[in-house]
Design an enzyme around this catalytic site. Structure first.
Site, PDB file in Angstrom:
ATOM      1  N   LYS A   1       0.815  -1.192   0.000  1.00 59.24           N
ATOM      2  CA  LYS A   1       0.000   0.000   0.000  1.00 59.24           C
ATOM      3  C   LYS A   1       0.862   1.261   0.000  1.00 59.24           C
ATOM      4  O   LYS A   1       0.421   2.333  -0.383  1.00 59.24           O
ATOM      5  CB  LYS A   1      -0.894   0.037   1.268  1.00 59.24           C
ATOM      6  N   GLY A   2       2.096   1.143   0.471  1.00 59.02           N
ATOM      7  CA  GLY A   2       2.904   2.311   0.802  1.00 59.02           C
ATOM      8  C   GLY A   2       3.113   3.327  -0.299  1.00 59.02           C
ATOM      9  O   GLY A   2       3.230   4.519  -0.035  1.00 59.02           O
TER      10      GLY A   2
ATOM     11  N   GLU B   1       7.854   2.603  -5.897  1.00 57.80           N
ATOM     12  CA  GLU B   1       7.925   2.012  -4.562  1.00 57.80           C
ATOM     13  C   GLU B   1       8.155   3.111  -3.526  1.00 57.80           C
ATOM     14  O   GLU B   1       8.766   4.138  -3.828  1.00 57.80           O
ATOM     15  CB  GLU B   1       9.073   0.981  -4.554  1.00 57.80           C
TER      16      GLU B   1
ATOM     17  N   ASP C   1      14.422  -1.475   1.088  1.00 58.63           N
ATOM     18  CA  ASP C   1      15.183  -1.840   2.287  1.00 58.63           C
ATOM     19  C   ASP C   1      16.131  -2.983   1.917  1.00 58.63           C
ATOM     20  O   ASP C   1      17.228  -2.750   1.404  1.00 58.63           O
ATOM     21  CB  ASP C   1      14.176  -2.188   3.387  1.00 58.63           C
TER      22      ASP C   1
ATOM     23  N   LYS D   1      16.912   3.009   1.235  1.00 59.25           N
ATOM     24  CA  LYS D   1      17.522   2.763   2.550  1.00 59.25           C
ATOM     25  C   LYS D   1      18.556   1.656   2.401  1.00 59.25           C
ATOM     26  O   LYS D   1      18.221   0.531   2.088  1.00 59.25           O
ATOM     27  CB  LYS D   1      16.430   2.380   3.552  1.00 59.25           C
TER      28      LYS D   1
ATOM     29  N   PHE E   1      13.777   3.490  10.904  1.00 60.61           N
ATOM     30  CA  PHE E   1      12.453   3.121  10.409  1.00 60.61           C
ATOM     31  C   PHE E   1      11.656   4.387  10.168  1.00 60.61           C
ATOM     32  O   PHE E   1      11.468   5.207  11.064  1.00 60.61           O
ATOM     33  CB  PHE E   1      11.729   2.190  11.384  1.00 60.61           C
TER      34      PHE E   1
ATOM     35  N   ASP F   1       4.142   3.074   6.622  1.00 60.19           N
ATOM     36  CA  ASP F   1       3.474   2.709   7.877  1.00 60.19           C
ATOM     37  C   ASP F   1       4.388   1.986   8.857  1.00 60.19           C
ATOM     38  O   ASP F   1       5.450   1.459   8.486  1.00 60.19           O
ATOM     39  CB  ASP F   1       2.307   1.768   7.585  1.00 60.19           C
TER      40      ASP F   1
ATOM     41  N   ARG G   1       0.369   6.214   8.067  1.00 63.75           N
ATOM     42  CA  ARG G   1       0.414   6.413   6.607  1.00 63.75           C
ATOM     43  C   ARG G   1      -0.078   7.790   6.196  1.00 63.75           C
ATOM     44  O   ARG G   1       0.327   8.333   5.176  1.00 63.75           O
ATOM     45  CB  ARG G   1      -0.455   5.373   5.891  1.00 63.75           C
TER      46      ARG G   1
HETATM   47  P1  IMP Z   1      12.376  -4.878   1.205  1.00 66.08           P
HETATM   48  O1  IMP Z   1      11.839  -6.051   0.463  1.00 66.08           O
HETATM   49  O2  IMP Z   1      13.144  -5.289   2.436  1.00 66.08           O
HETATM   50  O3  IMP Z   1      13.161  -3.923   0.341  1.00 66.08           O
HETATM   51  O4  IMP Z   1      11.130  -4.158   1.821  1.00 66.08           O
HETATM   52  C1  IMP Z   1      10.526  -3.103   1.241  1.00 66.08           C
HETATM   53  C2  IMP Z   1       9.175  -2.871   1.892  1.00 66.08           C
HETATM   54  O5  IMP Z   1       9.272  -2.919   3.318  1.00 66.08           O
HETATM   55  C3  IMP Z   1       8.701  -1.495   1.544  1.00 66.08           C
HETATM   56  O6  IMP Z   1       7.842  -1.555   0.441  1.00 66.08           O
HETATM   57  C4  IMP Z   1       7.982  -1.055   2.774  1.00 66.08           C
HETATM   58  O7  IMP Z   1       6.638  -1.449   2.690  1.00 66.08           O
HETATM   59  C5  IMP Z   1       8.624  -1.826   3.907  1.00 66.08           C
HETATM   60  N1  IMP Z   1       9.619  -1.016   4.621  1.00 66.08           N
HETATM   61  C6  IMP Z   1      10.964  -1.148   4.637  1.00 66.08           C
HETATM   62  N2  IMP Z   1      11.561  -0.213   5.388  1.00 66.08           N
HETATM   63  C7  IMP Z   1      10.562   0.550   5.862  1.00 66.08           C
HETATM   64  C8  IMP Z   1      10.535   1.729   6.706  1.00 66.08           C
HETATM   65  O8  IMP Z   1      11.554   2.272   7.164  1.00 66.08           O
HETATM   66  N3  IMP Z   1       9.296   2.223   6.954  1.00 66.08           N
HETATM   67  C9  IMP Z   1       8.153   1.693   6.470  1.00 66.08           C
HETATM   68  N4  IMP Z   1       8.130   0.621   5.674  1.00 66.08           N
HETATM   69  C10 IMP Z   1       9.321   0.045   5.385  1.00 66.08           C
HETATM   70 MG    MG Z   2       5.907  -1.128   0.435  1.00 69.45          MG
END
Ligand code: IMP
Ligand code: MG
Length: 172
Positions: free
Chosen positions: A40-41, A96, A100, A128, A149, A156, A162
């Site tokens: 949703k982000g 996106e 992370d 990040k 975070f 969220d 959000r």
């Molecule tokens: P990844 O697969 O680890 O890159 O995760 C990415 C997803 O994790 C993003 O689409 C966010 O929904 C969530 N996410 C990662 N870090 C954060 C953060 O600092 N705040 C909020 N959501 C995060």
């Molecule tokens: Mg996301």
């Protein structure tokens, strides 16, 4: 109440979004683009970004889930909403909120490529870096952050925050 430390104001977000939109509009000049937002982000960022683009766009969303309600990735990605439009031969830009570990995007790039688009690129509001687990090329990003975070502007923590118009670091 958890402590929220300001990271980006609304004015700073608007400026960064406009800058990245200008670059995208320039790179895709004369072509048209399919934006694929990751729910949703990304919906807040995508709604601002698309209105700053000067190339014709169509849009769709996928919903990827890996986090549950915590702050660390489970590593297993699940699509709870699949792509709804035909992207064969189209230029696709994934939108996106934050990258992370990179596992979500790595999975989605493969998923989208399976529909034979002409190209797939990535636009992320926040990049990040501290926990990156897979090498992934982020073509457009508004801000690189080291860690922490972040919440607000679509992002969220366990579905909260959000709706905040600005971006904050959440002290956990
Ligand atoms: P990844 O697969 O680890 O890159 O995760 C990415 C997803 O994790 C993003 O689409 C966010 O929904 C969530 N996410 C990662 N870090 C954060 C953060 O600092 N705040 C909020 N959501 C995060
Ligand atoms: Mg996301």
């Amino acid at each position: 109440m958890r402590e929220l430390v300001p990271v980006l104001t609304k004015g700073e977000i608007d400026k960064k979004v406009a800058e990245v939109a200008l670059k995208i509009s320039d790179d895709y000049k004369g072509r048209d683009l399919v934006l694929v937002g990751i729910l949703k982000g990304a919906f807040v960022f995508m709604s601002d970004l698309m209105r700053c683009l000067t190339v014709p766009v169509q849009l769709d969303f996928v919903c990827a889930s890996s986090y549950g309600s915590g702050t660390t990735t489970s590593g297993t990605i699940r699509l709870t909403k699949e792509l709804g439009i035909d992207i064969k031969g189209r230029d696709v830009l994934i939108v996106e909120d934050i990258v992370d570990t990179g596992f979500t995007l790595a999975y989605l790039v493969d998923y989208l490529k399976s529909f034979s688009p002409a190209s797939v690129k990535i636009c992320a509001l926040l990049d990040k870096r501290e926990r990156r687990g897979v090498e992934i090329m982020i073509d457009y990003s508004c801000l690189v952050v080291e860690g922490g975070f972040l919440v607000g502007y679509g992002l969220d923590y366990a579905e909260d925050y959000r709706n905040l118009p600005e971006i904050f670091h959440l002290k956990l």
